[in-house]
Design a protein around this motif. Sequence first.
Motif, PDB file in Angstrom:
ATOM      1  N   THR A 148       0.861  -1.184   0.000  1.00 43.64           N
ATOM      2  CA  THR A 148       0.000   0.000   0.000  1.00 43.64           C
ATOM      3  C   THR A 148       0.902   1.241   0.000  1.00 43.64           C
ATOM      4  O   THR A 148       2.118   1.139   0.216  1.00 43.64           O
ATOM      5  N   VAL A 150       1.194   3.302   2.290  1.00 46.02           N
ATOM      6  CA  VAL A 150       1.796   3.371   3.630  1.00 46.02           C
ATOM      7  C   VAL A 150       3.011   2.440   3.713  1.00 46.02           C
ATOM      8  O   VAL A 150       4.058   2.808   4.254  1.00 46.02           O
ATOM      9  N   THR A 195       2.454  -0.810   9.901  1.00 49.82           N
ATOM     10  CA  THR A 195       1.633  -0.448   8.743  1.00 49.82           C
ATOM     11  C   THR A 195       0.301  -1.194   8.723  1.00 49.82           C
ATOM     12  O   THR A 195      -0.593  -0.837   7.974  1.00 49.82           O
TER      13      THR A 195
END
Length: 197
Positions: A148, A150, A195
């Motif tokens: 992702t 992140v 995360t």
Amino acid sequence: MSQISPGTRLRPDQRRAQILEAARRVLLADPHRELTVELVAAEAGVSPALLFHYFGSKKKFQYAVIEEAAAEVMLRTAPDPSLPPDEQLRAGIRAFVRAVLEAPQLYRATLLMSAAGDPGIRALHSDLRQVFSQWVINAVADSGLEVTPVVELACRGWQGYVEQTLLLWIDNPTVSPEALEHLCEQSLDAILTTTSE
């Protein structure tokens, strides 16, 4: 690699390669010693003036040494497809740390020159970071974690953490090289766990 006799007549590219190989020998002999033109010229069996003739300036010589070292780091940390994804990642991190510890002063100079705004070194450092970061991100994806935005940010930020940790260790090696490798490996795992929260 065998040393070439100082009296041997070489093409410019051969002489440059000989001088860069001498720089490598100097670094391997004493990784913590500053790499000077005088030391390398003596190891190569040439005069400092001849070294400047082939590289143009001390700055261009430093760049050539750093460029060659960066190419070797990228080669050594390239993923080994014969290993499982998790082990590829760990092996690459260990290889990166070991490559830095073989020439710590050179690594330190690279980061400081990049931070000081040297355009050539900054571009080289940026390329090296990009290659290594992308390799880490790909390895994380291969291990089954969804990449992702992140996760990608965490991987790229982790590399900055590793760079600063290595710089601190070079200036003050308070733990063993093995402990340093372990710290760099485990810190990525620790960051990635955040995360998913």
